[in-house]
Design a protein around this motif. Sequence first.
Motif, PDB file in Angstrom:
ATOM      1  N   SER A 129      13.922   3.676  33.636  1.00 50.12           N
ATOM      2  CA  SER A 129      14.015   4.944  33.234  1.00 50.12           C
ATOM      3  C   SER A 129      15.139   5.287  32.375  1.00 50.12           C
ATOM      4  O   SER A 129      14.983   6.219  31.480  1.00 50.12           O
ATOM      5  CB  SER A 129      13.778   5.945  34.338  1.00 50.12           C
ATOM      6  N   GLU A 130      16.404   4.700  32.490  1.00 50.01           N
ATOM      7  CA  GLU A 130      17.492   4.506  31.533  1.00 50.01           C
ATOM      8  C   GLU A 130      16.878   4.279  30.257  1.00 50.01           C
ATOM      9  O   GLU A 130      17.147   5.107  28.990  1.00 50.01           O
ATOM     10  CB  GLU A 130      18.656   3.885  32.027  1.00 50.01           C
ATOM     11  N   GLN A 131      16.267   3.296  29.967  1.00 55.09           N
ATOM     12  CA  GLN A 131      15.561   2.642  28.804  1.00 55.09           C
ATOM     13  C   GLN A 131      14.699   3.945  28.124  1.00 55.09           C
ATOM     14  O   GLN A 131      14.913   4.128  26.808  1.00 55.09           O
ATOM     15  CB  GLN A 131      14.816   1.493  29.006  1.00 55.09           C
ATOM     16  N   LYS A 132      14.064   4.374  28.891  1.00 58.02           N
ATOM     17  CA  LYS A 132      12.998   5.493  28.455  1.00 58.02           C
ATOM     18  C   LYS A 132      13.977   6.544  28.020  1.00 58.02           C
ATOM     19  O   LYS A 132      13.295   7.211  26.992  1.00 58.02           O
ATOM     20  CB  LYS A 132      12.069   5.755  29.504  1.00 58.02           C
ATOM     21  N   LYS A 133      14.977   6.948  28.683  1.00 62.29           N
ATOM     22  CA  LYS A 133      15.569   7.963  28.170  1.00 62.29           C
ATOM     23  C   LYS A 133      16.385   7.817  26.990  1.00 62.29           C
ATOM     24  O   LYS A 133      16.586   8.807  26.189  1.00 62.29           O
ATOM     25  CB  LYS A 133      16.802   8.547  29.412  1.00 62.29           C
ATOM     26  N   GLN A 134      16.685   6.640  26.716  1.00 60.23           N
ATOM     27  CA  GLN A 134      17.150   6.264  25.353  1.00 60.23           C
ATOM     28  C   GLN A 134      16.325   6.360  24.170  1.00 60.23           C
ATOM     29  O   GLN A 134      16.559   6.725  23.207  1.00 60.23           O
ATOM     30  CB  GLN A 134      17.760   4.706  25.269  1.00 60.23           C
ATOM     31  N   GLN A 135      14.990   6.067  24.645  1.00 55.36           N
ATOM     32  CA  GLN A 135      13.953   5.950  23.493  1.00 55.36           C
ATOM     33  C   GLN A 135      13.270   7.471  23.370  1.00 55.36           C
ATOM     34  O   GLN A 135      13.349   7.984  22.277  1.00 55.36           O
ATOM     35  CB  GLN A 135      12.590   5.167  24.064  1.00 55.36           C
ATOM     36  N   PHE A 136      13.423   8.190  24.660  1.00 55.59           N
ATOM     37  CA  PHE A 136      13.008   9.568  24.427  1.00 55.59           C
ATOM     38  C   PHE A 136      13.797  10.693  25.155  1.00 55.59           C
ATOM     39  O   PHE A 136      13.689  10.880  26.196  1.00 55.59           O
ATOM     40  CB  PHE A 136      11.388   9.617  25.097  1.00 55.59           C
ATOM     41  N   PRO A 137      14.942  10.899  24.582  1.00 54.53           N
ATOM     42  CA  PRO A 137      15.998  11.695  25.271  1.00 54.53           C
ATOM     43  C   PRO A 137      15.174  13.097  25.440  1.00 54.53           C
ATOM     44  O   PRO A 137      14.812  13.711  24.808  1.00 54.53           O
ATOM     45  CB  PRO A 137      17.164  11.936  24.310  1.00 54.53           C
ATOM     46  N   PRO A 138      15.860  13.739  26.479  1.00 55.95           N
ATOM     47  CA  PRO A 138      15.289  15.102  26.772  1.00 55.95           C
ATOM     48  C   PRO A 138      15.895  16.149  25.588  1.00 55.95           C
ATOM     49  O   PRO A 138      16.850  15.913  25.288  1.00 55.95           O
ATOM     50  CB  PRO A 138      16.086  15.633  27.941  1.00 55.95           C
ATOM     51  N   CYS A 139      14.844  17.153  25.420  1.00 57.07           N
ATOM     52  CA  CYS A 139      15.396  18.004  24.051  1.00 57.07           C
ATOM     53  C   CYS A 139      16.452  19.146  24.918  1.00 57.07           C
ATOM     54  O   CYS A 139      16.007  19.512  26.203  1.00 57.07           O
ATOM     55  CB  CYS A 139      14.145  18.660  23.516  1.00 57.07           C
ATOM     56  N   ASN A 140      16.928  19.863  24.238  1.00 62.34           N
ATOM     57  CA  ASN A 140      17.459  21.255  24.715  1.00 62.34           C
ATOM     58  C   ASN A 140      16.640  22.156  24.538  1.00 62.34           C
ATOM     59  O   ASN A 140      15.418  22.317  23.918  1.00 62.34           O
ATOM     60  CB  ASN A 140      18.524  21.786  23.285  1.00 62.34           C
ATOM     61  N   SER A 141      16.686  23.142  25.628  1.00 63.14           N
ATOM     62  CA  SER A 141      15.779  24.310  25.544  1.00 63.14           C
ATOM     63  C   SER A 141      16.451  25.361  26.147  1.00 63.14           C
ATOM     64  O   SER A 141      17.206  25.529  26.867  1.00 63.14           O
ATOM     65  CB  SER A 141      14.628  24.036  26.479  1.00 63.14           C
ATOM     66  N   TRP A 169      14.962  22.528  20.953  1.00 64.19           N
ATOM     67  CA  TRP A 169      15.601  21.907  19.846  1.00 64.19           C
ATOM     68  C   TRP A 169      16.268  20.729  19.970  1.00 64.19           C
ATOM     69  O   TRP A 169      16.478  20.243  21.239  1.00 64.19           O
ATOM     70  CB  TRP A 169      16.422  22.751  19.058  1.00 64.19           C
ATOM     71  N   CYS A 170      16.584  19.626  19.208  1.00 69.96           N
ATOM     72  CA  CYS A 170      16.890  18.506  19.148  1.00 69.96           C
ATOM     73  C   CYS A 170      18.493  18.352  18.678  1.00 69.96           C
ATOM     74  O   CYS A 170      18.419  18.930  17.323  1.00 69.96           O
ATOM     75  CB  CYS A 170      15.946  17.179  18.791  1.00 69.96           C
ATOM     76  N   SER A 171      19.240  17.694  19.202  1.00 70.40           N
ATOM     77  CA  SER A 171      20.462  17.309  18.658  1.00 70.40           C
ATOM     78  C   SER A 171      21.044  15.927  18.810  1.00 70.40           C
ATOM     79  O   SER A 171      20.215  15.224  19.783  1.00 70.40           O
ATOM     80  CB  SER A 171      21.616  18.191  19.107  1.00 70.40           C
ATOM     81  N   ARG A 172      22.039  15.579  18.395  1.00 72.66           N
ATOM     82  CA  ARG A 172      22.433  14.141  18.597  1.00 72.66           C
ATOM     83  C   ARG A 172      22.870  13.705  19.965  1.00 72.66           C
ATOM     84  O   ARG A 172      23.410  12.722  20.280  1.00 72.66           O
ATOM     85  CB  ARG A 172      23.574  13.687  17.482  1.00 72.66           C
ATOM     86  N   GLN A 173      23.078  14.736  20.608  1.00 73.17           N
ATOM     87  CA  GLN A 173      23.447  14.586  22.144  1.00 73.17           C
ATOM     88  C   GLN A 173      22.658  15.207  23.300  1.00 73.17           C
ATOM     89  O   GLN A 173      22.963  15.340  24.270  1.00 73.17           O
ATOM     90  CB  GLN A 173      24.970  14.801  22.431  1.00 73.17           C
ATOM     91  N   SER A 174      21.645  15.810  22.750  1.00 76.08           N
ATOM     92  CA  SER A 174      20.664  16.499  23.650  1.00 76.08           C
ATOM     93  C   SER A 174      20.066  15.354  24.806  1.00 76.08           C
ATOM     94  O   SER A 174      20.017  14.202  24.820  1.00 76.08           O
ATOM     95  CB  SER A 174      19.254  16.846  23.008  1.00 76.08           C
ATOM     96  N   GLY A 175      20.069  16.095  26.128  1.00 75.53           N
ATOM     97  CA  GLY A 175      19.790  15.247  27.400  1.00 75.53           C
ATOM     98  C   GLY A 175      20.879  14.344  27.603  1.00 75.53           C
ATOM     99  O   GLY A 175      20.813  13.493  28.423  1.00 75.53           O
ATOM    100  N   GLY A 176      21.930  14.457  26.864  1.00 74.98           N
ATOM    101  CA  GLY A 176      23.147  13.723  27.319  1.00 74.98           C
ATOM    102  C   GLY A 176      23.295  12.266  27.105  1.00 74.98           C
ATOM    103  O   GLY A 176      23.610  11.412  27.504  1.00 74.98           O
ATOM    104  N   VAL A 177      22.260  12.025  25.808  1.00 75.35           N
ATOM    105  CA  VAL A 177      21.978  10.823  25.329  1.00 75.35           C
ATOM    106  C   VAL A 177      22.818  10.847  24.011  1.00 75.35           C
ATOM    107  O   VAL A 177      22.122  11.517  22.907  1.00 75.35           O
ATOM    108  CB  VAL A 177      20.754  10.196  25.328  1.00 75.35           C
ATOM    109  N   HIS A 178      23.865  10.216  23.865  1.00 81.30           N
ATOM    110  CA  HIS A 178      24.484  10.048  22.461  1.00 81.30           C
ATOM    111  C   HIS A 178      24.063   9.027  21.672  1.00 81.30           C
ATOM    112  O   HIS A 178      23.970   8.089  22.216  1.00 81.30           O
ATOM    113  CB  HIS A 178      25.960   9.960  22.718  1.00 81.30           C
ATOM    114  N   ARG A 179      23.691   9.731  20.220  1.00 83.93           N
ATOM    115  CA  ARG A 179      22.822   8.625  19.540  1.00 83.93           C
ATOM    116  C   ARG A 179      23.194   9.206  18.223  1.00 83.93           C
ATOM    117  O   ARG A 179      23.716  10.282  17.929  1.00 83.93           O
ATOM    118  CB  ARG A 179      21.542   8.604  19.849  1.00 83.93           C
ATOM    119  N   ASP A 180      22.853   8.351  17.168  1.00 82.38           N
ATOM    120  CA  ASP A 180      22.986   8.635  15.695  1.00 82.38           C
ATOM    121  C   ASP A 180      21.840   9.171  15.129  1.00 82.38           C
ATOM    122  O   ASP A 180      21.698   9.386  13.863  1.00 82.38           O
ATOM    123  CB  ASP A 180      23.495   7.313  14.863  1.00 82.38           C
TER     124      ASP A 180
END
Length: 256
Positions: A158-170, A181-192
């Motif tokens: 589920s950690e893997q899944k969260k990297q692939q599909f991070p939760p969005c902000n709402s 909406w989506c941002s580069r750290q939504s769902g607590g997953v920091h990404r580029d």
Amino acid sequence: GAMWRGAAAGLLCLAAACLLRGGFEPRARLLSAAELRRYRGAPGEPGLYLALLGRVFDVERGRKHYGPGGAYSKLAGRDATRAFASGDFTPAGLVDNVSGLSPPELLSIHSWLSFYSDNYDPVGKLVGRFYDENGAPTEVLREVEAAIEEALKSQAESEQKKQQFPPCNSEWSSAKGTRFWCSRQSGGVHRDWAGVPRKLYRPGSQGSRCVCVRSTGPPWGQPDSSQHSDRGDLDNPHLEQYEGCHPLAEQCILTG
């Protein structure tokens, strides 16, 4: 001269210490439940022990927590594995029966076991539910260990899944409705990448949740190959677009 001799003695000493630690640890003590009960840290008792999944630890260093009057004194002198998962410190909860625990509860037992292994000295094994009179693991222990293994595996997935599909902000307001909406750290997953909002349906579970989906590059887990359509994970079959939102908008407002 003397200095060299001192250094050589130091080296020998190190080697001996290594041997003692790694080679033949003294045979782990086997304790009965009645013996373990004498280790509650009261005056005149031989020490302060507790057991978790049948493994006995010397918790003398944590006396202020586990000793008489401490917040966790009820865990001393027994195996109360179930209480570590449930937080139930009544007599009914202070038991070593682990049947029917959920994966998160099993993970909690696992992390407590790591905590004791890292911070306290192992004494031996408790003969009973988890170890037989020869100190060999019982069927029950094997089953619990397999279940913990399973829980760790699905946690990793589920950690893997969260990297692939991070939760969005709402956010929701009665005036504007719901905004995703989506941002580069939504769902607590920091990404580029930020990604675009989509509904994710999970096989076997009701309803959907809002996730951010990468909209360019190769699909997740597929090495960059010439066959892919530079659309990231947009074509994943478990996803659905939000109605009334532009397919590539980074935010989405649902009124009502």
